[in-house]
Design a protein around this motif. Structure first.
Motif, PDB file in Angstrom:
ATOM      1  N   LEU A  67      21.417  62.812  44.235  1.00 46.77           N
ATOM      2  CA  LEU A  67      22.015  62.179  45.415  1.00 46.77           C
ATOM      3  C   LEU A  67      22.544  63.228  46.377  1.00 46.77           C
ATOM      4  N   GLN A  68      23.372  64.139  45.873  1.00 45.60           N
ATOM      5  CA  GLN A  68      23.951  65.160  46.729  1.00 45.60           C
ATOM      6  C   GLN A  68      22.880  66.097  47.281  1.00 45.60           C
ATOM      7  N   SER A  69      21.866  66.397  46.480  1.00 44.97           N
ATOM      8  CA  SER A  69      20.785  67.259  46.955  1.00 44.97           C
ATOM      9  C   SER A  69      20.046  66.615  48.127  1.00 44.97           C
ATOM     10  N   SER A  70      19.820  65.304  48.028  1.00 47.25           N
ATOM     11  CA  SER A  70      19.144  64.578  49.104  1.00 47.25           C
ATOM     12  C   SER A  70      19.986  64.565  50.373  1.00 47.25           C
ATOM     13  N   VAL A  71      21.284  64.328  50.196  1.00 44.99           N
ATOM     14  CA  VAL A  71      22.185  64.320  51.349  1.00 44.99           C
ATOM     15  C   VAL A  71      22.227  65.706  52.000  1.00 44.99           C
ATOM     16  N   LYS A  72      22.273  66.735  51.176  1.00 39.75           N
ATOM     17  CA  LYS A  72      22.331  68.095  51.703  1.00 39.75           C
ATOM     18  C   LYS A  72      21.050  68.443  52.473  1.00 39.75           C
ATOM     19  N   LEU A 101      19.124  66.349  54.072  1.00 34.66           N
ATOM     20  CA  LEU A 101      19.202  65.630  55.350  1.00 34.66           C
ATOM     21  C   LEU A 101      20.184  66.319  56.291  1.00 34.66           C
ATOM     22  N   GLN A 102      21.300  66.774  55.747  1.00 41.40           N
ATOM     23  CA  GLN A 102      22.306  67.468  56.562  1.00 41.40           C
ATOM     24  C   GLN A 102      21.732  68.730  57.195  1.00 41.40           C
ATOM     25  N   GLU A 103      20.979  69.483  56.401  1.00 41.39           N
ATOM     26  CA  GLU A 103      20.394  70.715  56.920  1.00 41.39           C
ATOM     27  C   GLU A 103      19.302  70.426  57.952  1.00 41.39           C
ATOM     28  N   LYS A 104      18.547  69.366  57.720  1.00 41.11           N
ATOM     29  CA  LYS A 104      17.471  69.021  58.660  1.00 41.11           C
ATOM     30  C   LYS A 104      18.027  68.579  60.005  1.00 41.11           C
ATOM     31  N   LEU A 105      19.128  67.846  59.981  1.00 41.51           N
ATOM     32  CA  LEU A 105      19.729  67.333  61.218  1.00 41.51           C
ATOM     33  C   LEU A 105      20.773  68.284  61.796  1.00 41.51           C
ATOM     34  N   ASN A 106      21.005  69.405  61.095  1.00 39.76           N
ATOM     35  CA  ASN A 106      21.972  70.404  61.548  1.00 39.76           C
ATOM     36  C   ASN A 106      23.364  69.794  61.724  1.00 39.76           C
ATOM     37  N   ILE A 107      23.804  69.065  60.705  1.00 37.16           N
ATOM     38  CA  ILE A 107      25.101  68.406  60.706  1.00 37.16           C
ATOM     39  C   ILE A 107      26.069  69.248  59.882  1.00 37.16           C
ATOM     40  N   PRO A 108      27.339  69.339  60.283  1.00 39.73           N
ATOM     41  CA  PRO A 108      28.313  70.114  59.489  1.00 39.73           C
ATOM     42  C   PRO A 108      28.347  69.651  58.042  1.00 39.73           C
ATOM     43  N   GLU A 109      28.404  70.606  57.121  1.00 35.81           N
ATOM     44  CA  GLU A 109      28.303  70.295  55.692  1.00 35.81           C
ATOM     45  C   GLU A 109      29.443  69.424  55.179  1.00 35.81           C
ATOM     46  N   PHE A 163      30.550  66.835  56.251  1.00 30.67           N
ATOM     47  CA  PHE A 163      30.259  65.407  56.413  1.00 30.67           C
ATOM     48  C   PHE A 163      29.464  64.847  55.229  1.00 30.67           C
ATOM     49  N   ASN A 164      28.962  65.731  54.347  1.00 33.01           N
ATOM     50  CA  ASN A 164      28.117  65.278  53.243  1.00 33.01           C
ATOM     51  C   ASN A 164      28.806  64.264  52.339  1.00 33.01           C
ATOM     52  N   SER A 165      30.090  64.476  52.091  1.00 36.55           N
ATOM     53  CA  SER A 165      30.809  63.566  51.189  1.00 36.55           C
ATOM     54  C   SER A 165      30.891  62.159  51.754  1.00 36.55           C
ATOM     55  N   VAL A 166      30.861  62.034  53.085  1.00 37.17           N
ATOM     56  CA  VAL A 166      30.932  60.707  53.708  1.00 37.17           C
ATOM     57  C   VAL A 166      29.700  59.889  53.347  1.00 37.17           C
ATOM     58  N   LEU A 167      28.519  60.488  53.525  1.00 33.89           N
ATOM     59  CA  LEU A 167      27.287  59.768  53.231  1.00 33.89           C
ATOM     60  C   LEU A 167      27.127  59.548  51.727  1.00 33.89           C
ATOM     61  N   THR A 168      27.497  60.537  50.918  1.00 43.46           N
ATOM     62  CA  THR A 168      27.440  60.368  49.463  1.00 43.46           C
ATOM     63  C   THR A 168      28.322  59.212  49.026  1.00 43.46           C
ATOM     64  N   GLY A 169      29.545  59.171  49.553  1.00 43.24           N
ATOM     65  CA  GLY A 169      30.457  58.073  49.238  1.00 43.24           C
ATOM     66  C   GLY A 169      29.931  56.735  49.718  1.00 43.24           C
ATOM     67  N   GLY A 170      29.287  56.718  50.881  1.00 42.03           N
ATOM     68  CA  GLY A 170      28.726  55.470  51.398  1.00 42.03           C
ATOM     69  C   GLY A 170      27.636  54.912  50.506  1.00 42.03           C
ATOM     70  N   VAL A 171      26.797  55.798  49.971  1.00 49.01           N
ATOM     71  CA  VAL A 171      25.741  55.351  49.049  1.00 49.01           C
ATOM     72  C   VAL A 171      26.355  54.728  47.800  1.00 49.01           C
ATOM     73  N   LEU A 172      27.376  55.392  47.235  1.00 51.34           N
ATOM     74  CA  LEU A 172      28.020  54.873  46.031  1.00 51.34           C
ATOM     75  C   LEU A 172      28.747  53.562  46.305  1.00 51.34           C
ATOM     76  N   GLY A 173      29.413  53.490  47.456  1.00 52.50           N
ATOM     77  CA  GLY A 173      30.102  52.246  47.810  1.00 52.50           C
ATOM     78  C   GLY A 173      29.136  51.090  47.991  1.00 52.50           C
ATOM     79  N   SER A 174      28.008  51.353  48.610  1.00 53.44           N
ATOM     80  CA  SER A 174      27.015  50.308  48.801  1.00 53.44           C
ATOM     81  C   SER A 174      26.384  49.888  47.479  1.00 53.44           C
ATOM     82  N   LEU A 175      26.151  50.855  46.583  1.00 52.34           N
ATOM     83  CA  LEU A 175      25.602  50.527  45.267  1.00 52.34           C
ATOM     84  C   LEU A 175      26.533  49.587  44.519  1.00 52.34           C
ATOM     85  N   PHE A 176      27.825  49.889  44.526  1.00 51.63           N
ATOM     86  CA  PHE A 176      28.823  49.060  43.844  1.00 51.63           C
ATOM     87  C   PHE A 176      28.773  47.625  44.372  1.00 51.63           C
TER      88      PHE A 176
END
Length: 439
Positions: free
Chosen positions: A52-57, A59-67, A69-82
């Protein structure tokens, strides 16, 4: 009403209120710790927490987004799964409770939740932590059941007040959970050589879950008599329990008068749209304050304490006093208040402005869901309440499954301000749908 029914009603309202306190205390404890939990697992796993984190990372590198922010998307995936797992389990559990009774279904659900906290206690890896959330998500139909029980034991004249009592109990849990979670996290860091600060919050949650099981087992009285239960268990309709199209049509609630069914479907759509937008923005709130204001677990706890105190006041002083027939008006007021609250939070660059937005947020949060639920619970026969409320709660779970992921992705790509502005603007849709309806 007979004396026995009055006694059962009073007892169950009191017991469900305690259930609400335990339940919300457990869940909000985890919410306040989410950002630091993800950072913790990232740290102990050598900078990565798996696929999960590898995939987010990537995407972050591809879109040139500050690192950061990774925890936000990781947390969103887990929250949605729940919430997706809760979406699957809630309507099925509701229908099972229509046939077997509320108490057995409630106990099974709460046992699963306690098991999820037991897994969290021993979660020395990210995999076990995720497994704990999976078990918890599948077991989280207990809130839907509690709402259904309130519909069993009340009539239209007091239903909003009864729903408000559960809301008040949730608000108290909202107060206690984050504060105790933050306190335990600090204690855990000070008392653990490995810094496994999550251990004591997990143990505390397990204790609350166990108390909840004992409380309901010994004190709760079955709210659905055998002579009022569904005559058959229609497992062949399982597809309708998880099919979004069937849920929006409320196909599980058969033979409701045509005009009432149309109103119920509209109400379900309003409920879904509101929770889709609200839950996403709600989920990213702790990440916003963590990134923008560098809030730690203790500061998150204080923030959620502020929200919980206001929610308790609003639900106790306002929602509990809502007169029958006024639920729609109060829901519109709540929606109207939440919209500017997210705009203020979006632009907040200091604590005063942030807490002004949170105050409005607390008011809207306190009144919208209880009133919409009270409106929906008026439809259907007694033996259909589980299906109606289960379907409504399942629509909410579907919204909560999609909302955190969508909002977290918007937060990840565009930042907090634009995502909150868009969410506030989109909330105008359910606001005007409800305002212009004949519900």
């Amino acid at each position: 009403m007979t004396l026995h029914f009055v006694e059962t009603t009073v007892n169950n309202v009191l017991h469900l209120s305690c259930f609400g306190f335990f339940n919300k205390g457990e869940s909000r404890l985890i919410s306040s710790l989410n950002p630091e939990l993800l950072e913790f697992h990232k740290h102990i796993n050598g900078g990565s927490i798996g696929l999960l984190q590898s995939s987010v990372k990537a995407l972050q590198e591809k879109l040139n987004i500050p690192e950061h922010f990774n925890s936000v998307l990781t947390g969103g995936v887990l929250g949605s799964l729940f919430s997706f797992l809760q979406f699957i389990s809630s309507p099925l559990t509701g229908c099972l409770s229509d046939y077997y009774g509320r108490k057995p279904a409630l106990l099974i659900s709460m046992t699963g939740i306690a098991a999820s906290y037991a897994l969290w206690v021993i979660a020395d890896s990210f995999f076990i932590f995720v497994l704990a959330r999976v078990v918890g998500g599948l077991s989280k139909a207990n809130v839907s059941l509690a709402t259904t029980i309130m519909a069993d034991i009340t009539d239209a004249s007091i239903r909003a007040k009864a729903m408000a009592l559960i809301g008040i109990a949730f608000a108290i849990g909202f107060i206690i959970g984050p504060v105790t979670g933050a306190a335990f996290s600090v204690w855990g860091v000070d008392s653990s050589e490995q810094g496994n600060w999550w251990y004591w919050p997990a143990v505390f949650s397990l204790c609350l879950g166990t108390l909840n099981i004992a409380f309901v087992y010994f004190l709760f009285q079955e709210s659905l008599p055998k002579d009022k239960r569904a005559r058959s268990l229609q497992l062949n309709q399982t597809w309708n329990l998880v099919n979004p199209v069937s849920l929006f049509k409320f196909q599980l609630a058969e033979n409701i008068e045509k005009n009432d069914l149309a109103k119920l479907r509209l109400l379900g759509l309003v409920y879904f749209l509101f929770l889709f937008l609200y839950s996403g923005l709600e989920y990213t709130l702790t990440f916003l304050t963590h990134l923008r204001f560098n809030y730690n677990a203790a500061q998150q706890g204080k923030m959620l304490l502020f929200i919980g105190l206001l929610m308790a006041v609003f639900q106790g002083g306002l929602v509990r006093r809502v007169k029958p027939g006024k639920e729609k008006f109060i829901s519109i007021v709540g929606l109207g208040v939440i919209i500017p609250s997210f705009v203020i939070i979006a632009v907040a660059d200091n604590a005063v402005l942030l807490y002004t937005g949170l105050a409005l947020y607390a008011l809207g949060s306190a009144i919208v869901i209880p009133c919409l639920t009270a409106m929906a619970s008026a439809y259907g026969r007694v033996d259909q309440k589980g299906a109606v409320i289960g379907t409504l709660r399942s629509l909410g779970s579907l919204a909560r499954a999609l909302g955190p992921l969508t909002s977290s992705l918007a937060f990840f790509v565009f930042g907090a301000g634009p995502s909150y502005f868009f969410g506030a603007l989109a909330l105008l849709v359910p606001f005007f749908m409800l305002k212009n309806s004949t519900l």
